[in-house]
Write an enzyme that holds these catalytic residues in place. Structure first.
Site, short mmCIF file in Angstrom:
data_model
loop_
_atom_site.label_atom_id
_atom_site.label_comp_id
_atom_site.label_asym_id
_atom_site.label_seq_id
_atom_site.Cartn_x
_atom_site.Cartn_y
_atom_site.Cartn_z
N CYS B 99 82.43 21.90 -9.15
CA CYS B 99 82.60 21.94 -10.61
C CYS B 99 83.16 20.62 -11.17
O CYS B 99 82.46 19.61 -11.19
CB CYS B 99 83.48 23.14 -10.99
N HIS B 198 81.62 28.61 -7.88
CA HIS B 198 82.90 29.15 -7.47
C HIS B 198 82.61 30.44 -6.72
O HIS B 198 81.46 30.79 -6.50
CB HIS B 198 83.77 29.47 -8.69
#
Lengths: 470, 247
Positions: B99, B198
């Site tokens: 990310c 995630h």
């Protein structure tokens, strides 16, 4: 015209609540509110302006339900008529439903206070309608991030909504820098509550800490001690931001069998002894928040303390059941901090071996992202796993829960995956251990509770309460 | 492996105090456990702001994501270490960047208002801010070390990342991926894996973890990785794939 719409909205909502309950489809805490708001968008502001002494809003991540119920308990015991969104229906529809259910068109049921617990994301919408006299903020932890973006944004949302208010007074947790900062950054009159240093504080921060940095200047905050998570005594080396001196401060907290006790110092130099029939540091914080709020509302300090002693945990939040003479505990879990507290209590449970069930759903109300399970310290359970006969993992994400426990170091021979709640409950109850503990996310809690009450009796004797987390 | 030598890997966890969103620390847990189960020792080096670090000594570097404010604090510190990190990456040190960490390795992040936040410029990619967040469960078809599998995770990002002359990590089967347009997710360069997933990524997708461990082991010893029982991992994976892609 407005009156006609209000009338129709109220009648419709009441009818819907009645029908939903009649059909056994739940408690009617949300849908009637949503329909009523569609019929008459001014419903909440109209009805809340009828509340005589004021509306109290409780928001924050954990402890909303408990704090709100405690405030309502004290005010009611003091003789006030209190409207409350008791079922934890804390979005705008739930608030609308509470007003529509409790009030009638002719206004013949007058309320002195409305106590509303409000979800952080729904706070701006609700607060601008109800114009609270008092806003209580408990703490900010990570919760359902996929819905809110990030914690910083949630706090900004609340802060910006508060800045729009005039004359509202704040009750803030002095020990949480994320909450305490709101006193200065909103300019509103604020009362702070907190817990003083005691034997149980730690010098080292935990892994799941949210805020390390000063909200005003960005320097890393220096801590003298921690209570839990980011709660503690902090100060900023870069500017003058530090833990405010609490107006209401709990000192020397002590845990009894089923209650928590402390002395409470408040500003005038007076002190009372406070005893609440709940368990855990974070419930002491909830009690202090409620106590500070009612003092702000001019309640007599001695009386308020006495009323708080009569508080009983809300239905569905950490309840004790009895299954064939053995205790079963049911606990809601919804974020890392709350889950860690639940695990802490489970580990501390005195006595023999345990059976554990964990039910994880990922509906919207649970948070669709279950990554947060990796911020929970299940490693603590691995250290005492000989005491735990079996971990039954259930819910839509049963496999992921088992996966998390495996990487926490729990032997796979102790892990059972049973997605179906009926099977899972029957398996964990049949496990034969001395105590059973069931932890469930929001949408898993209700079906599990229903199944469990089919097998086990609700136990109302407050013998050894686990924390109820919300 | 020579007798009497216990293999030991150095794991570098970048900014654990800052970049601790969305359970990303699970990636470190998975890497560590899958080493320990194979009797490979691990030493975890936590690097926080102001700490010095010798990237060349590391066998695995993990860089996660954080909230905006914490990310900018981290970026300023990492900029000073960029040269050393680039050298380590060119030298083949395995890296996982998730990310915000992924975005930071690229050339820049352009915000909605047109401001350009420079990245470390190590990888040929850039990111544009988006009006909406791309959120939800993701399935990505990935080929690593000759194994093709569909990995799962959860994305939550507003940045739209576009790759220059870089391979993606895989092809999006469900979800948004890098930018919601080109059907690609993540990036690969040498032994670097970048991803928006995630969940966290490594525990849910053990073959990615094993690929990263194998890359590290190969640089030091010539030993194959012992296979592990991944039945729980596989069943979690197949439940999510069934939900996203149908039976």
């Amino acid at each position: 015209m407005k009156k006609a719409r209000l009338f129709i909205a109220l009648i419709t909502a009441k009818l819907l609540v009645f029908l939903i309950r009649l059909l056994g489809r739940g408690k009617g805490t949300s849908l009637p509110g949503s329909i009523a708001l569609k019929i008459y968008p001014g419903l909440i502001s109209d009805l809340s302006s009828r509340v005589r002494k004021g509306v109290i809003v409780v928001t924050g991540t954990n402890g909303k339900t408990t704090t709100n119920n405690m405030i309502a308990r004290i005010l009611e015991a003091g003789g006030g008529r209190v409207l409350i969104n008791r079922e934890g229906a804390n979005l705008i529809n739930g608030v609308a439903a509470a007003f529509a259910r409790e009030m009638n068109f002719l206004n013949s049921r007058a309320f002195d206070y409305a106590c509303l617990e409000v979800d952080e994301a729904a706070f701006p919408g609700v607060a601008s309608r109800v114009r609270p006299c008092c806003v209580v903020i408990t703490n900010f932890f990570r919760d359902q991030l996929d819905r809110y973006g990030e914690l910083d944004r949630t706090i900004a949302l609340v802060r910006n909504a508060l800045k729009e208010m005039e004359g509202t007074r704040l009750v803030l947790n002095a020990d949480d820098p994320l909450v305490a900062q709101l006193g200065r950054s909103t300019g509103l009159q604020s009362v702070f509550y907190g817990v003083a240093e005691h034997g149980g504080v730690t010098r080292q921060g935990a892994a799941a800490r949210e805020a390390k940095f000063c909200p005003f200047c960005g320097h890393e905050l220096a801590y003298r001690y921690y209570q839990y998570s980011q709660l503690g005594s902090y100060s900023c080396p870069g500017c003058d931001f530090s833990r405010p001196d609490p107006d209401v401060e709990g000192t020397s907290p002590r845990r009894g069998g089923s209650f928590t006790q402390c002395r409470v110092r408040f500003r005038q130099g007076s002190a009372v002894s406070l005893e609440v029939p709940v368990y855990g540091m974070y419930n002491l914080y909830n009690a202090l928040a409620a106590y500070a709020t009612t003092l702000l509302l001019d309640m007599d300090p001695q009386k308020a303390a006495g009323f708080l002693k009569g508080y009983r945990p809300a239905t569905g939040r950490m309840e004790r059941f009895d299954y064939r003479g053995k205790p079963v505990y049911l606990n809601l879990v919804k974020n890392p901090t709350g889950f860690n507290e639940g695990i802490g209590a489970l580990v501390e449970m005195s006595g023999a071996d345990l059976n554990v069930m964990i039910a994880i759903n990922d509906n919207d109300a649970d948070g669709r992202d279950i990554s947060w399970l990796w911020d929970v310290d299940f490693e603590i359970l691995a250290d005492c796993q000989e005491r735990i006969r079996e971990f039954v993992c259930s819910g839509y994400r049963a496999e992921e829960m088992a996966l998390r426990l495996k990487y926490a170091g729990i032997l796979t021979s102790r892990l059972v995956v049973e997605g179906d709640f009926n099977e899972a409950v029957s398996r964990v109850l049949g496990g034969g251990a001395g105590k059973t503990c069931i932890l469930a996310t929001y949408t898993a809690l209700w079906p599990v509770e229903r199944i469990l009450s089919g097998y086990a009796k609700r136990d109302h004797t407050p013998a050894e309460h686990l924390p109820h987390v919300s | 492996m020579p007798r009497g030598i216990t293999p030991r890997l150095n794991i570098c966890h970048m900014y654990p105090d800052l970049l601790n969103l969305y359970g990303d620390r699970g990636n470190i847990m998975a890497y560590r456990m899958r080493c320990l189960w194979r009797e490979i020792e691990v030493a975890i080096h936590q690097v926080n702001i102001g700490d010095s670090v010798d990237f060349d000594r590391m066998d695995f570097i993990f860089l996660g994501g954080g909230s905006d404010r914490e990310q900018s604090l981290m970026a300023a510190d990492l900029a000073e270490k960029a040269g050393a990190l680039e050298q380590a990456i060119e030298g083949g040190v395995p890296v996982l960047a998730i990310c915000g960490g992924y975005q930071l390795l690229g050339k820049y992040y352009k915000t909605l208002t047109g401001d350009i936040i420079p990245g470390l410029g190590i990888l040929d990619l850039y990111t544009d801010g988006g009006e909406t967040r791309l959120i939800g469960n993701v399935a990505v078809e990935v080929e690593l070390g000759g194994i093709r599998q569909t990995i799962t995770g959860f994305e939550n990002h507003s940045g739209r990342t576009c790759l220059g002359k870089l391979d993606p990590l895989g092809k999006v089967m469900a979800g948004h991926g890098n930018n919601g347009r080109d059907g690609m997710e993540g990036a690969r360069y040498k032994n670097v894996i970048c991803s928006y997933l995630h969940g966290p990524l490594l525990p849910k997708n053990p073959f990615v973890t094993d690929y990263l461990i194998a890359c590290a082991v190969k640089r030091k010893w010539s030993i194959p990785l012992k296979p592990l029982d991944d039945s729980i991992e596989m069943s979690a994976n197949s439940v999510m794939l069934k939900r996203l892609l149908g039976p």
